[in-house]
Design a protein around this motif. Structure first.
Motif, PDB file in Angstrom:
ATOM      1  N   ARG A 164      -3.324   1.241 -14.981  1.00 40.54           N
ATOM      2  CA  ARG A 164      -4.574   1.953 -14.685  1.00 40.54           C
ATOM      3  C   ARG A 164      -4.310   3.432 -14.428  1.00 40.54           C
ATOM      4  NH1 ARG A 164      -7.930   0.337  -9.418  1.00 40.54           N
ATOM      5  NH2 ARG A 164      -7.555  -1.717 -10.332  1.00 40.54           N
ATOM      6  N   TYR A 165      -3.189   3.731 -13.768  1.00 35.78           N
ATOM      7  CA  TYR A 165      -2.865   5.121 -13.437  1.00 35.78           C
ATOM      8  C   TYR A 165      -1.857   5.726 -14.408  1.00 35.78           C
ATOM      9  CZ  TYR A 165      -5.506   4.561  -9.152  1.00 35.78           C
ATOM     10  OH  TYR A 165      -6.529   4.348  -8.255  1.00 35.78           O
ATOM     11  N   SER A 166      -1.636   5.031 -15.518  1.00 41.31           N
ATOM     12  CA  SER A 166      -0.769   5.533 -16.608  1.00 41.31           C
ATOM     13  C   SER A 166       0.625   5.916 -16.111  1.00 41.31           C
ATOM     14  CB  SER A 166      -1.428   6.740 -17.298  1.00 41.31           C
ATOM     15  OG  SER A 166      -2.682   6.378 -17.831  1.00 41.31           O
ATOM     16  N   LEU A 167       1.206   5.027 -15.289  1.00 38.74           N
ATOM     17  CA  LEU A 167       2.540   5.284 -14.764  1.00 38.74           C
ATOM     18  C   LEU A 167       3.608   4.797 -15.732  1.00 38.74           C
ATOM     19  CD1 LEU A 167       2.147   4.201 -11.019  1.00 38.74           C
ATOM     20  CD2 LEU A 167       1.534   6.359 -12.102  1.00 38.74           C
ATOM     21  N   GLN A 221       0.810  -1.219   0.000  1.00 43.91           N
ATOM     22  CA  GLN A 221       0.000   0.000   0.000  1.00 43.91           C
ATOM     23  C   GLN A 221       0.846   1.273   0.000  1.00 43.91           C
ATOM     24  OE1 GLN A 221      -2.610   0.670   3.442  1.00 43.91           O
ATOM     25  NE2 GLN A 221      -4.259   1.058   2.003  1.00 43.91           N
ATOM     26  N   ASP A 222       1.927   1.287   0.780  1.00 41.53           N
ATOM     27  CA  ASP A 222       2.716   2.514   0.932  1.00 41.53           C
ATOM     28  C   ASP A 222       3.370   2.921  -0.388  1.00 41.53           C
ATOM     29  OD1 ASP A 222       2.059   2.097   3.606  1.00 41.53           O
ATOM     30  OD2 ASP A 222       3.980   1.171   4.071  1.00 41.53           O
ATOM     31  N   SER A 223       4.079   1.972  -1.000  1.00 40.33           N
ATOM     32  CA  SER A 223       4.812   2.314  -2.227  1.00 40.33           C
ATOM     33  C   SER A 223       3.867   2.540  -3.405  1.00 40.33           C
ATOM     34  CB  SER A 223       5.839   1.232  -2.563  1.00 40.33           C
ATOM     35  OG  SER A 223       5.231  -0.031  -2.726  1.00 40.33           O
ATOM     36  N   THR A 224       2.723   1.863  -3.414  1.00 40.06           N
ATOM     37  CA  THR A 224       1.745   2.090  -4.482  1.00 40.06           C
ATOM     38  C   THR A 224       1.176   3.500  -4.386  1.00 40.06           C
ATOM     39  OG1 THR A 224       1.167  -0.266  -4.529  1.00 40.06           O
ATOM     40  CG2 THR A 224      -0.401   1.266  -5.522  1.00 40.06           C
ATOM     41  N   LEU A 249      -7.568   9.029  -2.970  1.00 36.83           N
ATOM     42  CA  LEU A 249      -7.120   8.922  -4.366  1.00 36.83           C
ATOM     43  C   LEU A 249      -7.765   7.745  -5.100  1.00 36.83           C
ATOM     44  CD1 LEU A 249      -3.326   9.744  -3.972  1.00 36.83           C
ATOM     45  CD2 LEU A 249      -5.133  11.236  -4.850  1.00 36.83           C
ATOM     46  N   LYS A 250      -8.677   7.063  -4.392  1.00 39.06           N
ATOM     47  CA  LYS A 250      -9.420   5.935  -4.964  1.00 39.06           C
ATOM     48  C   LYS A 250      -8.507   4.781  -5.415  1.00 39.06           C
ATOM     49  CE  LYS A 250     -13.528   8.547  -6.367  1.00 39.06           C
ATOM     50  NZ  LYS A 250     -13.233   9.727  -5.539  1.00 39.06           N
ATOM     51  N   LEU A 251      -7.454   4.582  -4.652  1.00 40.46           N
ATOM     52  CA  LEU A 251      -6.627   3.408  -4.880  1.00 40.46           C
ATOM     53  C   LEU A 251      -7.389   2.166  -4.436  1.00 40.46           C
ATOM     54  CD1 LEU A 251      -3.170   4.705  -3.662  1.00 40.46           C
ATOM     55  CD2 LEU A 251      -3.679   3.835  -5.923  1.00 40.46           C
ATOM     56  N   PRO A 252      -7.079   0.995  -4.985  1.00 42.83           N
ATOM     57  CA  PRO A 252      -7.772  -0.224  -4.571  1.00 42.83           C
ATOM     58  C   PRO A 252      -7.747  -0.368  -3.047  1.00 42.83           C
ATOM     59  CG  PRO A 252      -6.360  -0.683  -6.441  1.00 42.83           C
ATOM     60  CD  PRO A 252      -6.069   0.729  -6.030  1.00 42.83           C
ATOM     61  N   ILE A 296       1.245   9.396  -6.285  1.00 41.31           N
ATOM     62  CA  ILE A 296       1.535  10.792  -5.944  1.00 41.31           C
ATOM     63  C   ILE A 296       2.692  11.319  -6.779  1.00 41.31           C
ATOM     64  CG2 ILE A 296       2.368  12.328  -4.119  1.00 41.31           C
ATOM     65  CD1 ILE A 296       0.888  10.565  -2.104  1.00 41.31           C
ATOM     66  N   ALA A 297       3.745  10.526  -6.918  1.00 38.12           N
ATOM     67  CA  ALA A 297       4.922  10.957  -7.678  1.00 38.12           C
ATOM     68  C   ALA A 297       4.573  11.190  -9.147  1.00 38.12           C
ATOM     69  CB  ALA A 297       6.042   9.926  -7.554  1.00 38.12           C
ATOM     70  N   ASN A 298       3.676  10.383  -9.663  1.00 38.97           N
ATOM     71  CA  ASN A 298       3.248  10.570 -11.048  1.00 38.97           C
ATOM     72  C   ASN A 298       2.539  11.908 -11.227  1.00 38.97           C
ATOM     73  OD1 ASN A 298       2.774   9.512 -13.819  1.00 38.97           O
ATOM     74  ND2 ASN A 298       0.625   9.596 -13.183  1.00 38.97           N
ATOM     75  N   LYS A 299       1.758  12.303 -10.214  1.00 40.15           N
ATOM     76  CA  LYS A 299       1.090  13.605 -10.266  1.00 40.15           C
ATOM     77  C   LYS A 299       2.114  14.741 -10.240  1.00 40.15           C
ATOM     78  CE  LYS A 299      -3.264  12.254  -7.969  1.00 40.15           C
ATOM     79  NZ  LYS A 299      -4.183  12.762  -9.013  1.00 40.15           N
ATOM     80  N   ALA A 300       3.212  14.506  -9.493  1.00 39.02           N
ATOM     81  CA  ALA A 300       4.201  15.567  -9.328  1.00 39.02           C
ATOM     82  C   ALA A 300       5.162  15.682 -10.507  1.00 39.02           C
ATOM     83  CB  ALA A 300       5.003  15.320  -8.044  1.00 39.02           C
ATOM     84  N   ALA A 301       5.567  14.541 -11.064  1.00 33.91           N
ATOM     85  CA  ALA A 301       6.666  14.593 -12.040  1.00 33.91           C
ATOM     86  C   ALA A 301       6.438  13.765 -13.290  1.00 33.91           C
ATOM     87  CB  ALA A 301       7.972  14.156 -11.363  1.00 33.91           C
ATOM     88  N   GLY A 302       5.313  13.071 -13.398  1.00 32.43           N
ATOM     89  CA  GLY A 302       4.992  12.348 -14.618  1.00 32.43           C
ATOM     90  C   GLY A 302       6.068  11.362 -15.028  1.00 32.43           C
ATOM     91  N   ASP A 303       6.459  11.409 -16.309  1.00 27.00           N
ATOM     92  CA  ASP A 303       7.403  10.433 -16.859  1.00 27.00           C
ATOM     93  C   ASP A 303       8.842  10.649 -16.419  1.00 27.00           C
ATOM     94  OD1 ASP A 303       5.404   9.081 -18.088  1.00 27.00           O
ATOM     95  OD2 ASP A 303       5.795   9.835 -20.113  1.00 27.00           O
TER      96      ASP A 303
END
Length: 311
Positions: free
Chosen positions: A72-75, A31-34, A179-182, A39-46
């Motif tokens: 699902r979260y386009s990471l 759960q923590d790393s997911t 964030l509606k994570l599983p 969050i990191a994807n929101k901040a810095a994307g690719d």
């Protein structure tokens, strides 16, 4: 009470300010790393590459589940099979502290290789407060070196960034729900099944415990709706064999212990008290389906005096 909006703003700001160039993110599937990956994807994307390493010590279907979440979260992600490396490094090792430190060092070896290929200088980890507190990062003694804190090598070539480090488990769940994570992501230690195999870790033991773990998790999902499900539940393979009967023949099989615990913050907890019929069903299924196991026991110890994991 944690303000989720303020925390997310702060975490995203921290990543944007401290991330120079590219970073890789260690994702165990827990759960923590997911949560951190999203969050990191929101901040810095690719600019962030989320990396899941198959250590040979993950649960059944873990790679597939992690891949589904990443997509699902386009990471931006990579899944790496390093199972032979990890199992070889753990050969002959029985001390839990040495296991954790070996695993921590091996993770860094793999992550540094990936970072070089990706051109990253920063490693993002989902370290939370109980990790560094139990690893001796406060006034208290070291209880156990979490692989991502006390288990890290003294010299590493990546800068560490840990935006979740002040959160407790209940707060991680609050942010995840927002964030509606599983909602059914089980906490899973970074060292994986290595710290649920007491004694030396081998591929055969990992395969056995993987089957047992899958049965237990399925039985819990069938029995308990999410709102009353134990906070964490897992099996531990003990270095104990005992005489039993399989069919009409004598067996000398292995023993597993079932651990189910309820907690809010991960710092203390009480063992769950499921009904006897449930425990009987779990025991019967395990001993019927996993031929190596002929005895199942249940852990009735709170935290403290025990920790949640056995090692």
């Amino acid at each position: 009470m944690l303000s989720v909006d303020k925390f997310l703003d702060s975490a995203i700001k921290e990543i944007k300010e401290k991330l120079t160039g590219k970073g890789i993110l260690a994702c165990s599937g827990g759960q923590d790393s997911t949560l951190l990956a999203v969050i990191a994807n929101k901040a810095a994307g690719d600019r962030i590459l989320s990396v899941f390493i198959d250590t040979g010590l993950v649960r059944e279907g873990e790679k597939e589940r992690v891949r589904e979440i990443f997509e699902r979260y386009s990471l931006n992600y990579r899944i790496i099979d390093a199972s032979d490396e990890f199992l070889s490094a753990l050969s002959g090792i029985t001390d839990p502290e040495r296991k954790r430190k070996i695993i921590g060092a091996k993770f860094i070896d793999v992550f540094e290789r990936v970072a070089t290929e990706f051109g990253a200088e920063t490693l993002l980890q989902g370290t939370i407060a109980p990790d560094w507190i139990e690893s001796g990062g406060s006034v208290r003694d070291t209880i156990k070196s979490h692989h991502n804190v006390g288990g890290l090598p003294e010299v590493m070539h990546l800068k560490l960034l840990e935006p979740l480090r002040d959160l407790y488990k209940d707060e991680v769940r609050m942010v995840s729900e927002y964030l509606k994570l599983p909602s059914d992501i089980q906490p899973f230690p970074g060292p994986g099944l290595a710290v649920r195999i007491i004694g030396e870790v081998t591929k055969e033991k990992a395969d056995t415990l993987r089957k047992v773990t899958s049965i237990l998790e399925e039985k819990v999902r069938e029995k308990f709706p999410m709102e009353v499900r134990p906070w964490q539940y897992f099996a531990v393979l003990l270095p104990v064999q005992s005489t039993g009967i399989h069919g009409d023949k004598r067996s000398y099989g292995k023993t597993v212990c079932i651990r189910m615990i309820d907690t809010n913050d991960g710092m203390s907890g009480t063992f769950s008290k499921p009904d006897w019929e449930f425990l009987e069903d779990v025991s019967t299924s395990i001993t019927n389906e996993v031929g190596e196991i002929n005895r199942v026991v249940y852990d009735i110890t709170d935290k403290p005096p025990a920790t949640i994991e056995w090692e």
